[in-house]
Design a protein around this motif. Structure first.
Motif, PDB file in Angstrom:
ATOM      1  N   GLN A  40       0.847  -1.189   0.000  1.00 55.05           N
ATOM      2  CA  GLN A  40       0.000   0.000   0.000  1.00 55.05           C
ATOM      3  C   GLN A  40       0.883   1.238   0.000  1.00 55.05           C
ATOM      4  O   GLN A  40       2.078   1.163   0.268  1.00 55.05           O
ATOM      5  N   THR A  41       0.293   2.362  -0.336  1.00 49.61           N
ATOM      6  CA  THR A  41       1.065   3.583  -0.512  1.00 49.61           C
ATOM      7  C   THR A  41       1.651   4.058   0.814  1.00 49.61           C
ATOM      8  O   THR A  41       0.939   4.129   1.818  1.00 49.61           O
ATOM      9  N   VAL A  42       2.943   4.362   0.788  1.00 50.03           N
ATOM     10  CA  VAL A  42       3.640   4.767   2.004  1.00 50.03           C
ATOM     11  C   VAL A  42       4.191   6.186   1.830  1.00 50.03           C
ATOM     12  O   VAL A  42       4.261   6.723   0.729  1.00 50.03           O
ATOM     13  N   SER A  43       4.596   6.758   2.955  1.00 51.36           N
ATOM     14  CA  SER A  43       5.103   8.129   2.965  1.00 51.36           C
ATOM     15  C   SER A  43       6.584   8.143   3.321  1.00 51.36           C
ATOM     16  O   SER A  43       6.997   7.533   4.310  1.00 51.36           O
ATOM     17  N   ASN A  44       7.393   8.817   2.502  1.00 45.61           N
ATOM     18  CA  ASN A  44       8.825   9.022   2.754  1.00 45.61           C
ATOM     19  C   ASN A  44       9.571   7.705   2.952  1.00 45.61           C
ATOM     20  O   ASN A  44       9.536   7.110   4.027  1.00 45.61           O
ATOM     21  N   VAL A  45      10.249   7.271   1.917  1.00 47.29           N
ATOM     22  CA  VAL A  45      11.009   6.022   1.945  1.00 47.29           C
ATOM     23  C   VAL A  45      12.462   6.326   2.301  1.00 47.29           C
ATOM     24  O   VAL A  45      13.064   7.255   1.749  1.00 47.29           O
ATOM     25  N   TYR A  46      13.031   5.546   3.221  1.00 46.47           N
ATOM     26  CA  TYR A  46      14.429   5.683   3.634  1.00 46.47           C
ATOM     27  C   TYR A  46      15.197   4.438   3.209  1.00 46.47           C
ATOM     28  O   TYR A  46      14.702   3.314   3.346  1.00 46.47           O
ATOM     29  N   LEU A  47      16.412   4.642   2.714  1.00 46.29           N
ATOM     30  CA  LEU A  47      17.281   3.536   2.328  1.00 46.29           C
ATOM     31  C   LEU A  47      18.581   3.669   3.109  1.00 46.29           C
ATOM     32  O   LEU A  47      19.314   4.636   2.948  1.00 46.29           O
ATOM     33  N   ALA A  48      18.834   2.701   4.005  1.00 50.63           N
ATOM     34  CA  ALA A  48      20.074   2.672   4.770  1.00 50.63           C
ATOM     35  C   ALA A  48      21.115   1.882   3.989  1.00 50.63           C
ATOM     36  O   ALA A  48      20.798   0.845   3.383  1.00 50.63           O
ATOM     37  N   LEU A  49      22.365   2.364   4.002  1.00 48.40           N
ATOM     38  CA  LEU A  49      23.426   1.807   3.167  1.00 48.40           C
ATOM     39  C   LEU A  49      24.589   1.301   4.012  1.00 48.40           C
ATOM     40  O   LEU A  49      24.959   1.934   5.005  1.00 48.40           O
ATOM     41  N   VAL A  50      25.178   0.184   3.575  1.00 51.29           N
ATOM     42  CA  VAL A  50      26.398  -0.348   4.187  1.00 51.29           C
ATOM     43  C   VAL A  50      27.428  -0.602   3.088  1.00 51.29           C
ATOM     44  O   VAL A  50      27.130  -1.274   2.097  1.00 51.29           O
ATOM     45  N   SER A  51      28.617  -0.033   3.226  1.00 53.13           N
ATOM     46  CA  SER A  51      29.774  -0.365   2.393  1.00 53.13           C
ATOM     47  C   SER A  51      29.518  -0.210   0.893  1.00 53.13           C
ATOM     48  O   SER A  51      29.818  -1.105   0.110  1.00 53.13           O
ATOM     49  N   TRP A  52      29.014   0.960   0.491  1.00 51.76           N
ATOM     50  CA  TRP A  52      28.882   1.246  -0.944  1.00 51.76           C
ATOM     51  C   TRP A  52      30.225   1.800  -1.436  1.00 51.76           C
ATOM     52  O   TRP A  52      30.353   2.951  -1.834  1.00 51.76           O
ATOM     53  N   ASN A  53      31.223   0.935  -1.401  1.00 49.70           N
ATOM     54  CA  ASN A  53      32.604   1.320  -1.707  1.00 49.70           C
ATOM     55  C   ASN A  53      32.830   1.308  -3.215  1.00 49.70           C
ATOM     56  O   ASN A  53      32.956   0.249  -3.826  1.00 49.70           O
ATOM     57  N   GLY A  54      32.858   2.499  -3.834  1.00 48.22           N
ATOM     58  CA  GLY A  54      33.034   2.600  -5.268  1.00 48.22           C
ATOM     59  C   GLY A  54      31.797   2.218  -6.056  1.00 48.22           C
ATOM     60  O   GLY A  54      31.822   2.234  -7.289  1.00 48.22           O
ATOM     61  N   ASN A  55      30.713   1.865  -5.361  1.00 46.60           N
ATOM     62  CA  ASN A  55      29.488   1.505  -6.067  1.00 46.60           C
ATOM     63  C   ASN A  55      28.636   2.750  -6.298  1.00 46.60           C
ATOM     64  O   ASN A  55      28.898   3.816  -5.735  1.00 46.60           O
ATOM     65  N   SER A  56      27.621   2.603  -7.127  1.00 45.28           N
ATOM     66  CA  SER A  56      26.757   3.738  -7.445  1.00 45.28           C
ATOM     67  C   SER A  56      25.307   3.303  -7.422  1.00 45.28           C
ATOM     68  O   SER A  56      24.993   2.116  -7.584  1.00 45.28           O
ATOM     69  N   GLY A  57      24.423   4.263  -7.220  1.00 46.73           N
ATOM     70  CA  GLY A  57      22.996   4.026  -7.298  1.00 46.73           C
ATOM     71  C   GLY A  57      22.375   5.049  -8.231  1.00 46.73           C
ATOM     72  O   GLY A  57      22.650   6.248  -8.100  1.00 46.73           O
ATOM     73  N   VAL A  58      21.575   4.574  -9.169  1.00 46.25           N
ATOM     74  CA  VAL A  58      20.817   5.451 -10.064  1.00 46.25           C
ATOM     75  C   VAL A  58      19.348   5.135  -9.837  1.00 46.25           C
ATOM     76  O   VAL A  58      18.897   4.007 -10.085  1.00 46.25           O
ATOM     77  N   PHE A  59      18.571   6.112  -9.349  1.00 47.63           N
ATOM     78  CA  PHE A  59      17.219   5.879  -8.859  1.00 47.63           C
ATOM     79  C   PHE A  59      16.170   6.474  -9.795  1.00 47.63           C
ATOM     80  O   PHE A  59      16.448   7.399 -10.559  1.00 47.63           O
ATOM     81  N   ASP A  60      14.958   5.942  -9.703  1.00 48.18           N
ATOM     82  CA  ASP A  60      13.868   6.455 -10.529  1.00 48.18           C
ATOM     83  C   ASP A  60      13.137   7.610  -9.852  1.00 48.18           C
ATOM     84  O   ASP A  60      12.155   8.126 -10.390  1.00 48.18           O
ATOM     85  N   GLN A  61      13.611   8.007  -8.665  1.00 46.72           N
ATOM     86  CA  GLN A  61      13.005   9.110  -7.920  1.00 46.72           C
ATOM     87  C   GLN A  61      14.109  10.027  -7.391  1.00 46.72           C
ATOM     88  O   GLN A  61      15.199   9.549  -7.060  1.00 46.72           O
ATOM     89  N   PRO A  62      13.846  11.331  -7.284  1.00 51.58           N
ATOM     90  CA  PRO A  62      14.822  12.203  -6.616  1.00 51.58           C
ATOM     91  C   PRO A  62      14.980  11.812  -5.157  1.00 51.58           C
ATOM     92  O   PRO A  62      14.044  11.327  -4.521  1.00 51.58           O
ATOM     93  N   PHE A  63      16.166  12.010  -4.621  1.00 53.82           N
ATOM     94  CA  PHE A  63      16.419  11.682  -3.218  1.00 53.82           C
ATOM     95  C   PHE A  63      17.252  12.799  -2.588  1.00 53.82           C
ATOM     96  O   PHE A  63      17.790  13.668  -3.266  1.00 53.82           O
ATOM     97  N   GLU A  64      17.361  12.747  -1.272  1.00 49.00           N
ATOM     98  CA  GLU A  64      18.251  13.642  -0.545  1.00 49.00           C
ATOM     99  C   GLU A  64      19.095  12.820   0.422  1.00 49.00           C
ATOM    100  O   GLU A  64      18.666  11.752   0.874  1.00 49.00           O
TER     101      GLU A  64
END
Length: 247
Positions: free
Chosen positions: A121-145
């Motif tokens: 179901q529809t949720v409000s404000n999604v958070y993504l916690a990250l571990v060890s993104w060493n030299g990796n990248s993320g390209v998302f379908d939504q703007p983030f901060e």
């Protein structure tokens, strides 16, 4: 003397009120994130499932795309990678988020490609916690901060090459990013490596729609035309009454 005493009392009361206001503002700015409880992983399909509980509501969550090194489901003997070993450099609670992901639940991404996080179901404000993104990248379908970053389980890193919808991790990046708004799903593409981890959280459920819903564009047009017609009729009636009064 009475004036001086009164001034001291006023100053004391003002200071107390100010401290209370600051405390309330600080408390109001902290966000308690509801983190996912990961419950299953199917290596053959590359699908991870879990739930997020908000009050009495239980939201089902699915992460698809596969290519995982491992998935921790909160079982005994698993490693907790959501630690903050330096109190002055907190990757998960150094920003607006009050609580780091609890326990050992984590998805360790390995093979790069498209990953999709879907909510029942529809949720409000999604958070993504990250571990060890060493030299990796993320390209998302939504703007983030970027919410926070700091020294985590594997060390310290930083966000680089940041755009509205992408970033690259420099060093042992640990932190949190946030997608503001309401969502049914969020997708991203990463690169292949040994592993880099994520955990998913939300601020809460999306607010309910207004009572009666939002009128369709055609309905708005009819309403505006009706208001214009009614206003014109009132003006004509007023002119007739004025004319009769003058006669």
């Amino acid at each position: 003397m009475r004036f001086e005493a009164s001034r001291r009392v006023s100053t004391l009361v003002g200071g107390c009120l100010g401290a209370l206001a600051l405390g309330a503002a600080s408390s109001a700015s902290a966000t308690v994130v509801q983190w996912a409880d990961l419950t299953s992983y199917n290596p053959s399909t590359g699908v991870v499932t879990g739930t997020i509980t908000v009050g009495s509501e239980v939201i089902d969550i699915t992460i698809s795309g596969g290519g995982y090194n491992f998935v921790n489901l909160g079982n005994p003997g698993e490693t907790n990678y959501w630690t903050e070993p330096n109190a002055l450099s907190r990757p998960y609670t150094g920003g607006e988020v009050e609580n780091a992901p609890p326990g050992t639940d984590i998805i360790a991404l390995s093979t790069g490609g498209l990953k999709t996080i879907t909510f029942s179901q529809t949720v409000s404000n999604v958070y993504l916690a990250l571990v060890s993104w060493n030299g990796n990248s993320g390209v998302f379908d939504q703007p983030f901060e970027i919410v926070s970053s700091g020294r985590g389980y594997w060390g310290t890193g930083s966000f680089t090459s940041v755009t509205d919808t992408s970033f690259t991790g420099s060093g042992e990046l640990h932190g949190i990013i946030k997608f503001t708004g309401t969502f049914d799903e969020v997708s991203f593409t990463d690169r292949s490596e040994l592993w880099h981890g994520i955990q998913i959280g939300i601020a809460g459920l999306a607010p309910p729609p207004p009572v009666g819903g939002i009128p369709e564009p055609g309905t708005w047009a009819l309403m505006i035309s009706g208001f214009g017609f009614a206003g014109g009729a009132l003006r004509r009636s007023h002119r007739r009454q004025t004319a009769r009064g003058l006669a």
